[in-house]
Design a protein around this motif. Sequence first.
Motif, mmCIF file in Angstrom:
data_model
loop_
_atom_site.group_PDB
_atom_site.id
_atom_site.type_symbol
_atom_site.label_atom_id
_atom_site.label_comp_id
_atom_site.label_asym_id
_atom_site.label_seq_id
_atom_site.Cartn_x
_atom_site.Cartn_y
_atom_site.Cartn_z
ATOM 1 N N TYR A 1 -4.434 13.050 8.791
ATOM 2 C CA TYR A 1 -4.399 11.607 9.047
ATOM 3 C C TYR A 1 -4.408 11.338 10.542
ATOM 4 O O TYR A 1 -5.016 10.361 11.011
ATOM 5 C CB TYR A 1 -3.149 10.982 8.412
ATOM 6 C CG TYR A 1 -3.110 11.066 6.908
ATOM 7 C CD1 TYR A 1 -4.265 11.277 6.164
ATOM 8 C CD2 TYR A 1 -1.906 10.948 6.205
ATOM 9 C CE1 TYR A 1 -4.227 11.371 4.783
ATOM 10 C CE2 TYR A 1 -1.862 11.034 4.829
ATOM 11 C CZ TYR A 1 -3.024 11.246 4.108
ATOM 12 O OH TYR A 1 -2.996 11.323 2.757
ATOM 13 N N SER A 2 -3.751 12.199 11.314
ATOM 14 C CA SER A 2 -3.754 12.042 12.767
ATOM 15 C C SER A 2 -5.137 12.323 13.357
ATOM 16 O O SER A 2 -5.583 11.631 14.287
ATOM 17 C CB SER A 2 -2.716 12.980 13.381
ATOM 18 O OG SER A 2 -2.794 12.964 14.788
ATOM 19 N N SER A 3 -5.805 13.344 12.819
ATOM 20 C CA SER A 3 -7.125 13.696 13.370
ATOM 21 C C SER A 3 -8.175 12.630 13.091
ATOM 22 O O SER A 3 -9.165 12.531 13.818
ATOM 23 C CB SER A 3 -7.589 15.037 12.780
ATOM 24 O OG SER A 3 -7.800 14.927 11.388
ATOM 25 N N GLU A 4 -7.971 11.808 12.062
ATOM 26 C CA GLU A 4 -8.941 10.776 11.735
ATOM 27 C C GLU A 4 -8.975 9.644 12.766
ATOM 28 O O GLU A 4 -9.979 8.957 12.897
ATOM 29 C CB GLU A 4 -8.660 10.179 10.353
ATOM 30 C CG GLU A 4 -9.041 11.104 9.213
ATOM 31 C CD GLU A 4 -8.851 10.440 7.864
ATOM 32 O OE1 GLU A 4 -8.507 9.229 7.854
ATOM 33 O OE2 GLU A 4 -9.039 11.105 6.838
ATOM 34 N N VAL A 5 -7.864 9.412 13.450
ATOM 35 C CA VAL A 5 -7.808 8.290 14.384
ATOM 36 C C VAL A 5 -8.205 8.696 15.797
ATOM 37 O O VAL A 5 -8.247 7.848 16.691
ATOM 38 C CB VAL A 5 -6.394 7.657 14.393
ATOM 39 C CG1 VAL A 5 -6.021 7.188 13.017
ATOM 40 C CG2 VAL A 5 -5.349 8.616 14.949
ATOM 41 N N ASN B 1 -6.118 3.839 2.501
ATOM 42 C CA ASN B 1 -5.356 3.989 3.745
ATOM 43 C C ASN B 1 -3.946 3.438 3.617
ATOM 44 O O ASN B 1 -2.990 4.024 4.138
ATOM 45 C CB ASN B 1 -6.072 3.268 4.895
ATOM 46 C CG ASN B 1 -7.164 4.117 5.520
ATOM 47 O OD1 ASN B 1 -7.083 5.345 5.523
ATOM 48 N ND2 ASN B 1 -8.202 3.477 6.027
ATOM 49 N N VAL B 2 -3.809 2.311 2.904
ATOM 50 C CA VAL B 2 -2.507 1.653 2.797
ATOM 51 C C VAL B 2 -1.527 2.478 1.957
ATOM 52 O O VAL B 2 -0.330 2.522 2.237
ATOM 53 C CB VAL B 2 -2.680 0.228 2.218
ATOM 54 C CG1 VAL B 2 -1.334 -0.377 1.840
ATOM 55 C CG2 VAL B 2 -3.389 -0.671 3.222
ATOM 56 N N ILE B 3 -2.044 3.143 0.913
ATOM 57 C CA ILE B 3 -1.142 3.879 0.006
ATOM 58 C C ILE B 3 -0.846 5.290 0.487
ATOM 59 O O ILE B 3 -0.108 6.024 -0.176
ATOM 60 C CB ILE B 3 -1.725 3.941 -1.427
ATOM 61 C CG1 ILE B 3 -3.027 4.765 -1.451
ATOM 62 C CG2 ILE B 3 -1.944 2.562 -1.992
ATOM 63 C CD1 ILE B 3 -3.548 5.030 -2.847
ATOM 64 N N ARG B 4 -1.368 5.682 1.621
ATOM 65 C CA ARG B 4 -1.140 7.055 2.106
ATOM 66 C C ARG B 4 0.334 7.403 2.316
ATOM 67 O O ARG B 4 0.765 8.480 1.870
ATOM 68 C CB ARG B 4 -1.927 7.278 3.403
ATOM 69 C CG ARG B 4 -3.382 7.634 3.166
ATOM 70 C CD ARG B 4 -4.128 7.803 4.467
ATOM 71 N NE ARG B 4 -5.488 8.237 4.226
ATOM 72 C CZ ARG B 4 -6.391 8.438 5.189
ATOM 73 N NH1 ARG B 4 -6.040 8.239 6.452
ATOM 74 N NH2 ARG B 4 -7.613 8.838 4.898
ATOM 75 N N THR C 1 2.359 4.836 13.079
ATOM 76 C CA THR C 1 2.006 5.253 14.443
ATOM 77 C C THR C 1 0.524 5.585 14.546
ATOM 78 O O THR C 1 -0.157 5.163 15.491
ATOM 79 C CB THR C 1 2.839 6.478 14.856
ATOM 80 O OG1 THR C 1 4.219 6.181 14.693
ATOM 81 C CG2 THR C 1 2.575 6.846 16.299
ATOM 82 N N PHE C 2 0.007 6.333 13.562
ATOM 83 C CA PHE C 2 -1.417 6.690 13.577
ATOM 84 C C PHE C 2 -2.296 5.449 13.480
ATOM 85 O O PHE C 2 -3.300 5.312 14.194
ATOM 86 C CB PHE C 2 -1.743 7.640 12.418
ATOM 87 C CG PHE C 2 -1.003 8.940 12.460
ATOM 88 C CD1 PHE C 2 -0.564 9.461 13.658
ATOM 89 C CD2 PHE C 2 -0.741 9.644 11.292
ATOM 90 C CE1 PHE C 2 0.123 10.660 13.700
ATOM 91 C CE2 PHE C 2 -0.053 10.833 11.314
ATOM 92 C CZ PHE C 2 0.380 11.345 12.525
ATOM 93 N N MET C 3 -1.922 4.517 12.580
ATOM 94 C CA MET C 3 -2.727 3.314 12.386
ATOM 95 C C MET C 3 -2.719 2.436 13.642
ATOM 96 O O MET C 3 -3.772 1.941 14.075
ATOM 97 C CB MET C 3 -2.198 2.515 11.187
ATOM 98 C CG MET C 3 -2.487 3.135 9.835
ATOM 99 S SD MET C 3 -4.249 3.202 9.436
ATOM 100 C CE MET C 3 -4.597 4.943 9.705
ATOM 101 N N LEU C 4 -1.553 2.231 14.227
ATOM 102 C CA LEU C 4 -1.471 1.399 15.429
ATOM 103 C C LEU C 4 -2.248 2.022 16.584
ATOM 104 O O LEU C 4 -2.985 1.334 17.298
ATOM 105 C CB LEU C 4 -0.006 1.203 15.835
ATOM 106 C CG LEU C 4 0.824 0.272 14.948
ATOM 107 C CD1 LEU C 4 2.281 0.294 15.370
ATOM 108 C CD2 LEU C 4 0.284 -1.152 15.004
ATOM 109 N N MET D 1 -12.333 3.043 13.895
ATOM 110 C CA MET D 1 -11.581 2.756 12.682
ATOM 111 C C MET D 1 -12.386 1.884 11.723
ATOM 112 O O MET D 1 -12.333 2.068 10.507
ATOM 113 C CB MET D 1 -10.251 2.081 13.042
ATOM 114 C CG MET D 1 -9.298 2.961 13.833
ATOM 115 S SD MET D 1 -8.778 4.451 12.947
ATOM 116 C CE MET D 1 -7.707 3.750 11.706
ATOM 117 N N PHE D 2 -13.127 0.917 12.279
ATOM 118 C CA PHE D 2 -13.998 0.101 11.426
ATOM 119 C C PHE D 2 -15.088 0.951 10.786
ATOM 120 O O PHE D 2 -15.443 0.756 9.620
ATOM 121 C CB PHE D 2 -14.630 -1.027 12.246
ATOM 122 C CG PHE D 2 -13.793 -2.264 12.326
ATOM 123 C CD1 PHE D 2 -13.444 -2.965 11.166
ATOM 124 C CD2 PHE D 2 -13.354 -2.741 13.546
ATOM 125 C CE1 PHE D 2 -12.672 -4.108 11.233
ATOM 126 C CE2 PHE D 2 -12.572 -3.882 13.621
ATOM 127 C CZ PHE D 2 -12.227 -4.573 12.469
#
Length: 223
Positions: free
Chosen positions: A218-222, A149-152, A111-114, A124-125
């Motif tokens: 992780y949510s605050s980063e996006v 990011n993928v292994i989080r 959800t965060f990534m999308l 994000m870039f």
Amino acid sequence: MIMNLFSSFDPSSNWNLSLNWMSSLICLIMAPSMFWLVPSRFNFMWIKIISTLHKEFKTLLGPASTGSTLIFISLFSFILINNFLGLFPYIFTCTSHMVLTLGLALPLWLTFMLFGWINHTIHMFAHLVPQGTPPILMPFMVCIETISNVIRPGTLAIRLSANMIAGHLLMTLLGNTGYSLSLLLVNFLIITQLLLLLLESAVAIIQSYVFAVLSTLYSSEVN
């Protein structure tokens, strides 16, 4: 030997009823009583914990966090109750299984990534290349940041389940040696088990807090 040791974490049922995972729903049955019973000391303590977590998560999420702390407080409460239930005899420890921990971590991370890549693509870039990185190292940093990011979700899930399994295994190993010890050593073993139970109680609180805080970060980063 090893298979028999880990078999204590296998779901097992009696009376042809699969009630193992019901322990994870006990909190949903017990929680509504807090809203209509006479407030007790436990209610006041729990409200104080929730208000403290709300203030901390609000600080981590920033000014645009109105209402968004509720999901992380609910996540903390759910994991904490299940961790403590696993300390009681003959209760299935749900949080020691990757089915539950990965089921909590993976949807949150997706959800965060999308949300981040759809609404804040440039941001994000920019996260893939830390500030001040030399140009020659930028391709390597992009690969490293992408992998991290993928292994989080995997690290979130494994951290919780591994910590719950480790303490239970140690208590099981020590408990299985009791019948072959002398009376003096049995008394020492009981004291050790009580100390381990106290340690496991602390681990139950810490791991639920760590899971909720990392999810908040992780949510605050996006955003």
